[in-house]
Design a protein around this motif. Structure first.
Motif, PDB file in Angstrom:
ATOM      1  N   VAL A 115       0.824  -1.203   0.000  1.00 56.18           N
ATOM      2  CA  VAL A 115       0.000   0.000   0.000  1.00 56.18           C
ATOM      3  C   VAL A 115       0.864   1.261   0.000  1.00 56.18           C
ATOM      4  CG1 VAL A 115      -0.226   0.063   2.524  1.00 56.18           C
ATOM      5  CG2 VAL A 115      -1.960   1.152   1.096  1.00 56.18           C
ATOM      6  N   ASP A 116       2.020   1.234   0.662  1.00 55.74           N
ATOM      7  CA  ASP A 116       2.855   2.431   0.718  1.00 55.74           C
ATOM      8  C   ASP A 116       3.399   2.796  -0.653  1.00 55.74           C
ATOM      9  OD1 ASP A 116       2.827   2.914   3.637  1.00 55.74           O
ATOM     10  OD2 ASP A 116       3.791   0.961   3.700  1.00 55.74           O
ATOM     11  N   CYS A 117       3.885   1.809  -1.381  1.00 56.32           N
ATOM     12  CA  CYS A 117       4.403   2.078  -2.730  1.00 56.32           C
ATOM     13  C   CYS A 117       3.299   2.575  -3.647  1.00 56.32           C
ATOM     14  CB  CYS A 117       5.029   0.807  -3.311  1.00 56.32           C
ATOM     15  SG  CYS A 117       6.600   0.341  -2.561  1.00 56.32           S
ATOM     16  N   THR A 118       2.112   1.987  -3.516  1.00 55.29           N
ATOM     17  CA  THR A 118       0.992   2.378  -4.382  1.00 55.29           C
ATOM     18  C   THR A 118       0.580   3.826  -4.117  1.00 55.29           C
ATOM     19  OG1 THR A 118       0.207   0.087  -4.446  1.00 55.29           O
ATOM     20  CG2 THR A 118      -1.366   1.818  -5.060  1.00 55.29           C
ATOM     21  N   ARG A 119       0.407   4.160  -2.841  1.00 58.43           N
ATOM     22  CA  ARG A 119       0.024   5.530  -2.498  1.00 58.43           C
ATOM     23  C   ARG A 119       1.124   6.511  -2.907  1.00 58.43           C
ATOM     24  NH1 ARG A 119      -4.074   6.442   1.765  1.00 58.43           N
ATOM     25  NH2 ARG A 119      -2.871   8.332   2.259  1.00 58.43           N
ATOM     26  N   TYR A 120       2.367   6.153  -2.619  1.00 62.23           N
ATOM     27  CA  TYR A 120       3.472   7.061  -2.928  1.00 62.23           C
ATOM     28  C   TYR A 120       3.542   7.336  -4.424  1.00 62.23           C
ATOM     29  CZ  TYR A 120       8.065   9.178  -3.217  1.00 62.23           C
ATOM     30  OH  TYR A 120       9.098  10.052  -3.467  1.00 62.23           O
ATOM     31  N   TYR A 121       3.432   6.299  -5.231  1.00 64.62           N
ATOM     32  CA  TYR A 121       3.589   6.505  -6.672  1.00 64.62           C
ATOM     33  C   TYR A 121       2.549   7.462  -7.217  1.00 64.62           C
ATOM     34  CZ  TYR A 121       4.051   5.877 -11.630  1.00 64.62           C
ATOM     35  OH  TYR A 121       4.224   6.146 -12.977  1.00 64.62           O
ATOM     36  N   VAL A 122       1.268   7.212  -6.921  1.00 63.11           N
ATOM     37  CA  VAL A 122       0.239   8.052  -7.539  1.00 63.11           C
ATOM     38  C   VAL A 122       0.312   9.493  -7.035  1.00 63.11           C
ATOM     39  CG1 VAL A 122      -1.316   6.138  -8.040  1.00 63.11           C
ATOM     40  CG2 VAL A 122      -1.537   7.347  -5.864  1.00 63.11           C
ATOM     41  N   LEU A 123       0.730   9.696  -5.788  1.00 63.16           N
ATOM     42  CA  LEU A 123       0.797  11.059  -5.253  1.00 63.16           C
ATOM     43  C   LEU A 123       2.065  11.776  -5.702  1.00 63.16           C
ATOM     44  CD1 LEU A 123      -0.581  10.437  -1.650  1.00 63.16           C
ATOM     45  CD2 LEU A 123      -1.801  11.313  -3.648  1.00 63.16           C
ATOM     46  N   ARG A 124       3.137  11.032  -5.862  1.00 62.35           N
ATOM     47  CA  ARG A 124       4.407  11.639  -6.297  1.00 62.35           C
ATOM     48  C   ARG A 124       4.419  11.889  -7.807  1.00 62.35           C
ATOM     49  NH1 ARG A 124       7.814  13.293  -8.822  1.00 62.35           N
ATOM     50  NH2 ARG A 124      10.085  13.383  -8.513  1.00 62.35           N
ATOM     51  N   GLU A 125       3.711  11.065  -8.566  1.00 61.85           N
ATOM     52  CA  GLU A 125       3.876  11.082 -10.018  1.00 61.85           C
ATOM     53  C   GLU A 125       2.843  11.936 -10.749  1.00 61.85           C
ATOM     54  OE1 GLU A 125       6.812   9.855 -12.587  1.00 61.85           O
ATOM     55  OE2 GLU A 125       6.606   9.510 -10.439  1.00 61.85           O
ATOM     56  N   MET A 126       1.757  12.326 -10.055  1.00 57.70           N
ATOM     57  CA  MET A 126       0.701  13.078 -10.731  1.00 57.70           C
ATOM     58  C   MET A 126       0.933  14.575 -10.628  1.00 57.70           C
ATOM     59  SD  MET A 126      -1.623  11.257 -12.235  1.00 57.70           S
ATOM     60  CE  MET A 126      -3.126  12.200 -12.218  1.00 57.70           C
ATOM     61  N   PRO A 127       1.108  15.273 -11.758  1.00 55.11           N
ATOM     62  CA  PRO A 127       1.296  16.726 -11.724  1.00 55.11           C
ATOM     63  C   PRO A 127       0.035  17.446 -11.257  1.00 55.11           C
ATOM     64  CG  PRO A 127       2.005  15.789 -13.834  1.00 55.11           C
ATOM     65  CD  PRO A 127       1.219  14.727 -13.116  1.00 55.11           C
ATOM     66  N   PHE A 128       0.179  18.743 -10.993  1.00 58.54           N
ATOM     67  CA  PHE A 128      -0.924  19.554 -10.503  1.00 58.54           C
ATOM     68  C   PHE A 128      -1.981  19.771 -11.578  1.00 58.54           C
ATOM     69  CE2 PHE A 128      -2.678  23.912  -9.697  1.00 58.54           C
ATOM     70  CZ  PHE A 128      -3.332  23.625  -8.508  1.00 58.54           C
ATOM     71  N   ALA A 129      -1.548  20.035 -12.801  1.00 64.78           N
ATOM     72  CA  ALA A 129      -2.494  20.419 -13.851  1.00 64.78           C
ATOM     73  C   ALA A 129      -2.458  19.523 -15.081  1.00 64.78           C
ATOM     74  CB  ALA A 129      -2.235  21.872 -14.280  1.00 64.78           C
ATOM     75  N   ARG A 130      -1.375  18.772 -15.264  1.00 67.02           N
ATOM     76  CA  ARG A 130      -1.265  17.916 -16.453  1.00 67.02           C
ATOM     77  C   ARG A 130      -1.557  16.465 -16.093  1.00 67.02           C
ATOM     78  NH1 ARG A 130       3.608  19.882 -15.959  1.00 67.02           N
ATOM     79  NH2 ARG A 130       4.508  17.796 -16.063  1.00 67.02           N
ATOM     80  N   ASP A 131      -1.930  15.678 -17.097  1.00 66.16           N
ATOM     81  CA  ASP A 131      -2.164  14.260 -16.866  1.00 66.16           C
ATOM     82  C   ASP A 131      -0.860  13.571 -16.465  1.00 66.16           C
ATOM     83  OD1 ASP A 131      -4.828  14.474 -17.499  1.00 66.16           O
ATOM     84  OD2 ASP A 131      -4.556  13.943 -19.607  1.00 66.16           O
TER      85      ASP A 131
END
Length: 511
Positions: free
Chosen positions: A322-338
């Protein structure tokens, strides 16, 4: 203590959620956890949108009732949220009696005020999106007429329906958006709403249907059911105990207006135009902010079950944690771009940031503390140094980013001292200092700096990875749940535990 009410958009209960749907819940959970961390009185609402023609057809295809169908999907969704440690305070289902009863009263109130009127709809309809489109909006192609939002076929409809007078609120909506520049975020989304919908002229929207029965019935006109937007959008107030007669529940009185609605950019129009206009008609305060997050793409393509490229959170959590999953999506998603996800990107990011940087720093620091000081490390004559100064600066920038919902920037700030501390180990070479008794105090300062950096990182990263940060803090001899203003301790009593982030070998995990 400030109140803070935050919501996801309720998830349409037509199929189990993929990682793109789950991202929204994890993002909102991280923001809610941050506000709890800084001491706010938080209420986090999520839930499921359970009515409509699409669900009625899906249930019929499975040979079950619509209620049984949505009961299953809603449970599946909550199971995924629980698996991903989404810690919500309220969960609303639009098929619940408490919600349906209030929706009936809202509809009647708007009709009695003249904001809803009866007419005939004649135009194009997208069943998957539950959205109507004008002739000018649809995309005409070799494959027929397509939805401008999802690209799937639209159907020509002509049926009696009730409409909400959105056009009557165009001037007030424009004024509100102009006076509240942060109401729609990011700014690119605001420009889309103003230039794409308000300036061309707002059209009244349909709020009832007669071609299906799975919805909230309109008691004054049998055969009509309340269509999705009055039904679904009202969840944000029905869940708090809003009452059309003014006898509001305690939660509504305490938490409304909402501080921020978090939702996908594909439903931004309904939350920044339809929903505010409905609230104006009900004479209620508007939400303070609506944040339209970008999509997670599979590589460069939109994620879709029908395209066969959907990646599911359940699979990622079961394989990588769960930690890797949460970290990836929160770290990898920009503020305004896909943003983007592939298995290769996922493994690379987790190995680089979590195994190599954070996990390695924790393992080396705690191991040396036990080896050289028996696990007891006091500050000694600790001078302020560059690493601890970076911790303080990153904390300030992290808070600024979180307040703006710039999650990627916040996570980057939380990790900056960790990266610097790993270099600090190589620069100070504690293993060499340990060989010289005269440098015992210098060694103590180095190790205290490393441990205090880990503590500081555990506070900032707790909203992102609550499970791993709790374990890290336990190894540091601290309470598993941090507080925002916790001071550096007078000393650390550490105890090495399990490796927080073992390096991932994708071939082995996938096999």
């Amino acid at each position: 203590m400030a109140k803070f009410y935050i919501t996801t958009a309720i998830t349409y209960a037509s199929q189990r959620p993929h990682i793109g749907n789950t991202y929204e819940a994890v993002f909102t959970d991280a923001v809610a956890r941050y506000h709890k961390l800084i001491g706010d009185d938080v209420y986090f609402l999520t839930g499921t949108d359970e009515h409509g023609e699409k669900i009625e057809r899906a249930a019929e295809k499975e040979g079950v009732s619509p209620q049984d169908f949505v009961n299953r999907i809603s449970k599946e969704l909550r199971d995924v949220w629980d698996l991903c440690m989404v810690e919500y305070d309220g969960f609303i289902r639009t098929s619940e009696p408490r919600h349906k009863e209030i929706v009936k009263r809202i509809f009647k109130k708007l009709y009695d005020r003249g904001d809803i009127y009866k007419s005939v709809y004649d135009g194009w309809y997208c069943i998957p999106d539950e959205a109507f489109h004008t002739e000018a909006q649809i995309v005409k192609s070799e494959n027929g007429n397509l939805c401008p939002d999802c690209g799937r076929p639209v159907e020509k409809l002509s049926e009696e329906a009730y409409f909400f007078r959105l056009s009557a609120y165009a001037e007030r909506l424009t004024e509100h958006i102009e006076k509240n520049p942060d109401f729609i975020q990011p700014d690119t989304r605001k420009n889309e709403m103003v230039n794409g919908y308000i300036k061309p002229g707002l059209q009244d929207f349909c709020v009832s249907r007669t071609s299906f029965t799975w919805g909230v019935p309109i008691e004054s006109d049998p055969g009509h059911v309340t269509y999705v937007w009055v039904d679904a959008l009202s969840n944000y107030i029905t869940a708090l105990g809003y009452d059309a007669g003014g006898n509001h529940g305690e939660l509504f009185q305490k938490y409304w207006p909402c501080d921020v609605h978090v939702l996908g950019k594909d439903v931004l129009r309904f939350h920044t135009l339809y929903w505010p206009a409905l609230l104006m008609a009900l004479e209620l305060p508007l939400p303070k902010k609506v944040f339209g997050h970008p999509w997670i793409l599979t590589g460069s393509d939109k994620m879709s079950k029908s395209l066969g490229n959907a990646i599911y959170a359940t699979e990622l959590v079961e394989k990588y944690g769960v930690d890797c999953t949460r970290y990836y999506v929160l770290r990898e998603m920009p503020f305004a771009r896909d943003g983007s996800i592939t298995r290769e990107q996922f493994v690379s990011r987790c190995n680089t940031d979590l195994a190599n940087d954070l996990g390695n720093l924790a393992s080396r620091s705690i191991t040396m503390a036990e080896k050289y000081f028996g696990g007891e490390v006091s500050p000694a004559e600790k001078p302020q140094n560059e690493v601890l100064e970076l911790c303080a600066a990153s904390r300030t920038r992290y808070a600024e980013a979180m307040d703006k919902l710039a999650m990627q920037s916040a996570v980057t700030e939380a990790m900056a001292p960790v990266v610097r501390a790993n270099r600090y180990i190589d620069e100070t070479a504690p293993w060499i200092l340990a060989k010289d008794n005269e440098k015992a105090e210098e060694l103590r300062c180095v190790l205290y700096t490393l441990l205090d950096t880990l503590r500081a990182a555990s506070v900032l990263l707790y909203p992102v990875m609550p499970l791993a940060c709790g374990k890290l803090r336990s190894q540091l001899g601290l309470s598993e749940i941090p507080v925002w203003d916790e001071p550096s301790p007078k000393g650390y009593t550490v105890k090495r535990g399990e490796n927080l982030f073992p390096r991932i070998v994708m071939e082995e995990v996938e096999a």
